[in-house]
Scaffold this motif. Structure first.
Motif, PDB file in Angstrom:
ATOM      1  N   LEU A  34       0.858  -1.187   0.000  1.00 46.01           N
ATOM      2  CA  LEU A  34       0.000   0.000   0.000  1.00 46.01           C
ATOM      3  C   LEU A  34       0.889   1.231   0.000  1.00 46.01           C
ATOM      4  CD1 LEU A  34      -2.735   1.512   0.373  1.00 46.01           C
ATOM      5  CD2 LEU A  34      -2.400   1.242   2.843  1.00 46.01           C
ATOM      6  N   THR A  35       0.719   2.094  -0.982  1.00 48.67           N
ATOM      7  CA  THR A  35       1.552   3.287  -1.052  1.00 48.67           C
ATOM      8  C   THR A  35       0.743   4.460  -1.580  1.00 48.67           C
ATOM      9  OG1 THR A  35       3.739   4.108  -1.744  1.00 48.67           O
ATOM     10  CG2 THR A  35       2.440   2.919  -3.398  1.00 48.67           C
ATOM     11  N   LYS A  90      -3.201   8.061   2.352  1.00 52.62           N
ATOM     12  CA  LYS A  90      -2.780   6.669   2.519  1.00 52.62           C
ATOM     13  C   LYS A  90      -3.005   6.172   3.942  1.00 52.62           C
ATOM     14  CE  LYS A  90       1.499   5.875   3.057  1.00 52.62           C
ATOM     15  NZ  LYS A  90       1.320   5.394   4.474  1.00 52.62           N
ATOM     16  N   SER A  91      -2.739   7.016   4.933  1.00 53.55           N
ATOM     17  CA  SER A  91      -2.912   6.609   6.326  1.00 53.55           C
ATOM     18  C   SER A  91      -4.377   6.299   6.628  1.00 53.55           C
ATOM     19  CB  SER A  91      -2.403   7.698   7.271  1.00 53.55           C
ATOM     20  OG  SER A  91      -1.010   7.892   7.115  1.00 53.55           O
ATOM     21  N   SER A 139      -5.120   2.983   5.146  1.00 54.29           N
ATOM     22  CA  SER A 139      -4.514   1.948   5.987  1.00 54.29           C
ATOM     23  C   SER A 139      -5.427   1.610   7.171  1.00 54.29           C
ATOM     24  CB  SER A 139      -3.142   2.425   6.483  1.00 54.29           C
ATOM     25  OG  SER A 139      -2.540   1.447   7.312  1.00 54.29           O
ATOM     26  N   LYS A 140      -5.995   2.643   7.798  1.00 56.51           N
ATOM     27  CA  LYS A 140      -6.903   2.412   8.931  1.00 56.51           C
ATOM     28  C   LYS A 140      -8.162   1.689   8.478  1.00 56.51           C
ATOM     29  CE  LYS A 140      -5.320   6.440  11.559  1.00 56.51           C
ATOM     30  NZ  LYS A 140      -5.684   7.802  12.051  1.00 56.51           N
ATOM     31  N   GLN A 164      -7.486  -1.957   8.234  1.00 56.13           N
ATOM     32  CA  GLN A 164      -7.478  -2.577   9.560  1.00 56.13           C
ATOM     33  C   GLN A 164      -8.890  -2.761  10.094  1.00 56.13           C
ATOM     34  OE1 GLN A 164      -4.220  -1.102  12.286  1.00 56.13           O
ATOM     35  NE2 GLN A 164      -3.865   0.311  10.587  1.00 56.13           N
ATOM     36  N   VAL A 195      -2.188  -4.977   8.902  1.00 51.96           N
ATOM     37  CA  VAL A 195      -1.351  -3.984   8.232  1.00 51.96           C
ATOM     38  C   VAL A 195      -0.009  -3.877   8.954  1.00 51.96           C
ATOM     39  CG1 VAL A 195      -1.096  -1.554   7.597  1.00 51.96           C
ATOM     40  CG2 VAL A 195      -3.338  -2.662   7.401  1.00 51.96           C
ATOM     41  N   ASP A 223       3.039  -1.457   9.246  1.00 56.38           N
ATOM     42  CA  ASP A 223       3.381  -0.062   8.963  1.00 56.38           C
ATOM     43  C   ASP A 223       4.895   0.093   8.931  1.00 56.38           C
ATOM     44  OD1 ASP A 223       3.795   2.679   8.919  1.00 56.38           O
ATOM     45  OD2 ASP A 223       2.098   3.113  10.239  1.00 56.38           O
ATOM     46  N   VAL A 280      -1.249  -6.517   4.450  1.00 60.80           N
ATOM     47  CA  VAL A 280      -0.919  -5.264   3.776  1.00 60.80           C
ATOM     48  C   VAL A 280       0.356  -4.671   4.367  1.00 60.80           C
ATOM     49  CG1 VAL A 280      -1.646  -2.862   3.420  1.00 60.80           C
ATOM     50  CG2 VAL A 280      -3.290  -4.731   3.116  1.00 60.80           C
ATOM     51  N   ASP A 303       2.145  -1.239   4.553  1.00 58.86           N
ATOM     52  CA  ASP A 303       1.937   0.188   4.375  1.00 58.86           C
ATOM     53  C   ASP A 303       3.300   0.865   4.278  1.00 58.86           C
ATOM     54  OD1 ASP A 303       1.516   2.905   4.663  1.00 58.86           O
ATOM     55  OD2 ASP A 303       0.090   2.734   6.302  1.00 58.86           O
TER      56      ASP A 303
END
Length: 257
Positions: free
Chosen positions: A6-7, A14-15, A18-19, A22, A28, A30, A111, A113
């Motif tokens: 994930l980028t 992106k953050s 990412s959440k 989850q 994930v 990080d 994932v 991150d």
């Protein structure tokens, strides 16, 4: 286990994505967290950084002064390469161990991150790549609002990173974060569904028989690099939703497997 990279870019969202992963019960890893662990006091990486940049990069308690180090490498390409050559190998070792632990837990999808997934070459070890995208103008607006920066400072930070558009050629899934939160959440839900479908049922065999998993991982990576040509500049047919020529939403690279 399907390893998903994930980028995105600074202020791309992106953050938040990412959440959302989850919250969908997708584990994930990080890399920003791993990068902090890699340079903890008494670590080899921190010692190497001090040898090169000097003790001025340390706080009184012996921890890394990230702001000081950042000011040294921010506009210095040579020093930034030195930093990366020290930190990236340490982070990769930590990442490998975290992936092993996820596999041992029997995770179907995991994932990774990583803001610098493409730049650090970590995309090559992923079975699928998700890029969070928005326009450069929107990035600039969000960055100024979030960090209370002048236009010049925001543009300087943005120009220090590879443009988001350059990462699209690596993507299996592109999530467009140009709209409201509800739209972003629904896109993530669809990506999660497709990732689980992509992992298929054979992940159980790979989990129960580790050699099978290792062979499948190498075959998947080889297929992506040499058959699909991930990362190469060429036009690919895609399927998914499309709003217009300047908007990108959830494009999935056509696969033959």
């Amino acid at each position: 286990m399907l390893v998903v990279g994930l980028t995105g870019g600074i202020a791309s969202g992106k953050s938040t994505v990412s959440k959302l992963f989850q919250e969908s019960q997708v584990p994930v890893i990080d890399l920003d967290v791993l990068a902090r662990i890699a340079v903890e006091p008494d670590s080899y990486a921190l010692s190497a950084l001090v040898r090169h940049f000097g003790e001025s990069i340390l706080r009184p308690d012996g921890t890394l002064n990230r702001e000081k180090l950042g000011s040294i490498v921010f506009n210095n390409e040579r020093e930034r390469k030195v930093l990366n050559s020290i930190v990236h190998p340490a982070v990769r070792r930590l990442l490998a161990w975290e992936l092993v632990k996820a596999w041992m837990r029997g995770e179907k999808v995991c994932v990774v991150d990583a803001p610098l997934l493409i730049e650090a070459g970590l995309w090559k070890m992923c079975g699928a790549i998700v890029v969070v995208y928005c326009s450069e103008i929107l990035q600039l607006q969000r960055l100024r609002s979030r960090n209370n920066l002048s236009l010049q400072d925001a543009q300087s930070r943005l120009s220090a990173q590879a443009p988001l558009s350059s990462k699209l050629k690596y993507a299996d899934y592109v999530i467009d974060n140009s709209g409201p939160m509800a739209d972003l959440s629904s896109q993530v839900d669809r990506v999660v569904t497709r990732l689980h479908a992509r992992a298929g049922w054979s992940w159980v065999l790979s989990w129960l028989v580790p050699p099978v998993g290792i062979v499948r991982a190498f075959l998947r990576i080889g297929w992506r690099l040499y058959v699909q040509g991930v990362g190469k500049e060429k036009r690919r047919r895609t399927r998914g939703e499309k709003r217009g020529p300047d908007e990108i939403e959830l494009h999935e690279r056509r696969r033959s497997s």
